[in-house]
Design an enzyme around this catalytic site. Structure first.
Site, PDB file in Angstrom:
ATOM      1  NE  ARG A 163      -4.090   1.944   0.785  1.00 53.39           N
ATOM      2  CZ  ARG A 163      -4.901   2.545  -0.056  1.00 53.39           C
ATOM      3  NH1 ARG A 163      -4.671   2.478  -1.365  1.00 53.39           N
ATOM      4  NH2 ARG A 163      -5.964   3.197   0.374  1.00 53.39           N
ATOM      5  CB  THR A 434      -8.706  -1.184  -7.400  1.00 53.48           C
ATOM      6  OG1 THR A 434     -10.005  -1.762  -7.502  1.00 53.48           O
ATOM      7  CG2 THR A 434      -8.615  -0.413  -6.112  1.00 53.48           C
ATOM      8  CB  THR A 452      -5.426   1.144  -5.747  1.00 47.68           C
ATOM      9  OG1 THR A 452      -6.172   2.357  -5.733  1.00 47.68           O
ATOM     10  CG2 THR A 452      -4.353   1.218  -4.670  1.00 47.68           C
ATOM     11  CG  ASN A 454      -8.179   7.061  -4.492  1.00 48.56           C
ATOM     12  OD1 ASN A 454      -8.891   6.213  -3.974  1.00 48.56           O
ATOM     13  ND2 ASN A 454      -8.360   8.343  -4.293  1.00 48.56           N
ATOM     14  CD  GLU A 473      -4.881   4.913  -3.200  1.00 43.78           C
ATOM     15  OE1 GLU A 473      -5.587   5.133  -2.201  1.00 43.78           O
ATOM     16  OE2 GLU A 473      -5.244   4.203  -4.140  1.00 43.78           O
ATOM     17  CB  SER A 505      -7.196   0.079   1.055  1.00 40.39           C
ATOM     18  OG  SER A 505      -7.666  -0.517  -0.135  1.00 40.39           O
ATOM     19  N   GLY A 527     -13.423  -0.764  -7.291  1.00 42.76           N
ATOM     20  CA  GLY A 527     -14.661  -0.077  -6.966  1.00 42.76           C
ATOM     21  C   GLY A 527     -14.676   0.686  -5.661  1.00 42.76           C
ATOM     22  N   GLY A 528     -13.514   0.998  -5.075  1.00 41.70           N
ATOM     23  CA  GLY A 528     -13.496   1.819  -3.869  1.00 41.70           C
ATOM     24  C   GLY A 528     -14.248   1.180  -2.725  1.00 41.70           C
TER      25      GLY A 528
END
Length: 623
Positions: A163, A434, A452, A454, A473, A505, A527-528
């Site tokens: 991340r 993502t 990702t 974002n 991000e 996340s 899809g967040g």
């Protein structure tokens, strides 16, 4: 041989895979580099056990008799709108030995080519991730980060956290003006960028588990960028939606627009700067990205646009191996990511609550949708209140993951009425956030990986001279108390900005084992904030509703995230009688277009079934 299934030629999926010229060249490079094959290391982590919380997650003792394959069976009495289009559009690909499902057919081809050459699932994952950075720039990345769940053939499961992290110069209120409003700089431009982790993550995954040479795995992406590929309609439309943002930055305008215009489908899309960057990474590994010439270009981009990332930030970035979350659900075991992904804990709460209802009502019924909504509402309230980077905050994971806590949440659910969420702002963007890919190799090892940027195309900033986009991000932090982020999430103090901290996340890469301990499903989604609920619904559709995997992926989805207090249903997916009943129960119901893309692999009677979500332009490939 596996059965040959009907394949929609427009779906991006195919059963036979003639390699393109660029991929043939890539395999020549692969063959030339294949002399230095090494044995993958093993990591002794017992499946299903987290040292800190064993009682909370240990799967129950169950009957381990044979269960139906994910690729077979008959769907239950589902209540789906008669004109729901995805029922006819979804297709599957069968593979007797191995399967790759990604967000772009070319990337899936790259992955299968690596597997055919003797690579394992991690090798294919590395090659796929780099290929996606070329052919799926809306979310594929080397300027972002992600998470990977790996299950090796000896049943070892590990999770890799790469991340992004906040730069050392980040401050708690850096995106808040004097009136307390969130500034747009958290979403677009150099100030929105977190320290990228993707290249370090892929390099580390390969170091621990890779079999083929690193250079050979990056080579197909180099060729796709250097020689170009034909832009399809999906990617052309994605560029078109974000053309205004991309045009603000000279390198992005030069990379993605042609004379200031959106390149139409059929354009040969060449990315020379990105090809040179990928070649450097192929030749020198991750060092060149974090300490070498690529790092210098990133720092220059930051300095020229007001960003915060320094050479020291890049040099100090480290990936982290973490213990997986293992969730017992009706005898199955779901492995997924721990924090700083909030997806695993949120998924655990949802399935633990829903496990208490048996049998479940039919798919699409108001009764089922109400129970799912209430489980989601409670899981997201806890996500927003408690979760963050475990290196910075203490989280009550033992409680949140326990079956007893789920029982208390379930007892609070009124089977007849909606539970109002606390009032707060919130909304949703159209961002994809993502890209996800699932891989099973011929030895039975599996990778579920989500990466990702974002927002669509991240910060919209392309590194000048390097050809890759940078993430935005930093917006995934709590940028201002009580204010929603890009995906409408109103988050708590645990996810406040701090230097070096990793933002929370929603990514939920997952691997599911059947009651006999065999690999059963590999899946995930972009899809967040909607990722976790999409993954849950596909898993539940297969296990609870006895749906074949293509039906489970294509079925309409719902989503609730506590704040805003809105139940979102995919447009024209559910029958009106169910919607009317939900509104009578007190739910505020609204419709939206497709927000998620579950790319999944399931065990079949012979081999594997791959399904690329028909909502977008992905592809499945197998052999």
């Amino acid at each position: 041989m596996a059965p040959k299934l009907d394949v929609d030629p427009n779906s991006g999926q195919r059963a036979q895979f003639g390699m393109r010229r660029a991929l043939r060249l890539g395999l020549l490079v692969l063959a030339a580099c294949s002399g230095g094959i090494k044995t993958p290391e093993t990591i002794p982590v017992a499946p299903g056990v987290l040292p800190a919380i064993p009682a909370a997650i240990a799967p129950p003792v169950v009957d381990t008799s044979a269960k139906p394959a994910a690729g077979g069976g008959e769907a239950g009495p589902a209540l789906v709108a008669a004109d729901w289009p995805l029922t006819q559009r979804v297709k599957s690909v069968a593979g007797e030995h191995a399967m790759v499902v990604t967000s772009h057919p070319l990337a899936s081809d790259v992955g299968v080519d690596i597997l055919r050459r003797g690579g394992n699932a991690v090798d294919a994952a590395v090659a796929v991730a780099f290929a996606l950075s070329v052919v799926h720039p809306v979310a594929g990345n080397i300027g972002g980060g992600g998470f990977m769940v790996i299950r090796t053939r000896d049943d070892t499961v590990r999770t890799l956290d790469f991340r992004e992290a906040a730069p050392s110069g980040a401050t708690r209120s850096m995106y808040v003006d004097s009136a307390g409003n969130v500034l747009a700089s958290s979403l677009t431009g150099p100030l929105s960028v977190g320290v990228p982790g993707t290249v370090a993550g892929l390099f580390e995954a390969h170091r621990r588990f890779g079999r083929l040479p690193w250079k050979a795995l990056v080579a197909p992406a180099v060729l796709l960028a250097r020689d170009g590929h034909v832009l399809d309609g999906v990617r052309s439309r994605q560029i078109g939606r974000e053309a205004e943002r991309l045009a603000r930055f000279p390198a992005s305008r030069a990379q993605f627009l042609v004379n200031g215009e959106v390149p139409p489908a059929g354009t040969r899309f060449v990315q020379s700067d990105l090809a040179r960057t990928l070649q450097l990474i192929a030749d020198s590994g991750s060092q060149v990205f974090y300490r070498g010439s690529i790092a210098e270009l990133i720092v220059q981009e930051m300095a020229g646009g007001g960003g915060l990332i320094t050479r020291d930030d890049l040099a100090r970035y480290r990936v982290k191996w973490r213990d997986p979350i293992a969730i017992g659900y009706r005898g199955y075991t779901i492995y997924t990511m721990p924090p700083p992904s909030g997806g695993g804990v949120t998924l655990a709460e949802i399935v633990n609550v829903m496990e208490g209802y048996a049998p479940l009502p039919p798919f699409g019924s108001a009764r089922l949708m109400h129970l799912q909504t209430e489980a989601m509402r409670r899981a997201y309230a806890d996500r927003n209140a408690y979760l963050g980077d475990p290196d910075f905050v203490e989280m009550p994971l033992s409680r949140l993951l326990s079956k007893s806590y789920a029982a208390r949440l379930r007892a609070d659910i009124d089977p007849q009425r909606a539970t109002p969420s606390p009032p707060a702002g919130g909304g949703h963007s159209e961002g994809t956030e993502t890209t996800h890919f699932s891989i099973v190799d011929a030895g039975g090892s599996a990778v579920s990986c989500t990466t990702t940027l974002n927002n669509d195309f991240g910060s919209a900033v392309t590194v000048t001279g390097a050809g890759f986009l940078l993430n935005d991000e930093m917006d995934d932090f709590m940028t201002a108390p009580g204010k929603p982020n890009l995906f409408g999430l109103v988050q708590g103090e645990a996810n406040a900005i701090a230097p070096g901290k990793r933002m929370l996340s929603g990514m939920t890469p997952a691997i599911v084992l059947d009651p006999a301990g065999r690999l059963f499903l590999v899946l995930g989604s972009p899809g967040g904030s909607r990722i976790t609920t999409a993954v849950y619904q596909v898993v539940s559709n297969v296990i609870d509703q006895d749906m074949p995997l293509p039906t489970a992926v294509a079925a309409p989805r719902l989503h609730h995230q506590a704040v805003p207090d809105t139940l979102h249903l995919e447009l024209e997916g559910f029958v009106q009688a169910s919607i009317d009943s939900l509104e009578a129960m007190g739910h505020k119901v609204t419709a939206w277009n497709y927000k998620t893309e579950v790319n999944a692999i399931g065990r079949a009677a012979v081999g594997w079934i791959g399904v690329a979500d028909p909502r977008r332009g992905g592809g499945a490939a197998g052999y």
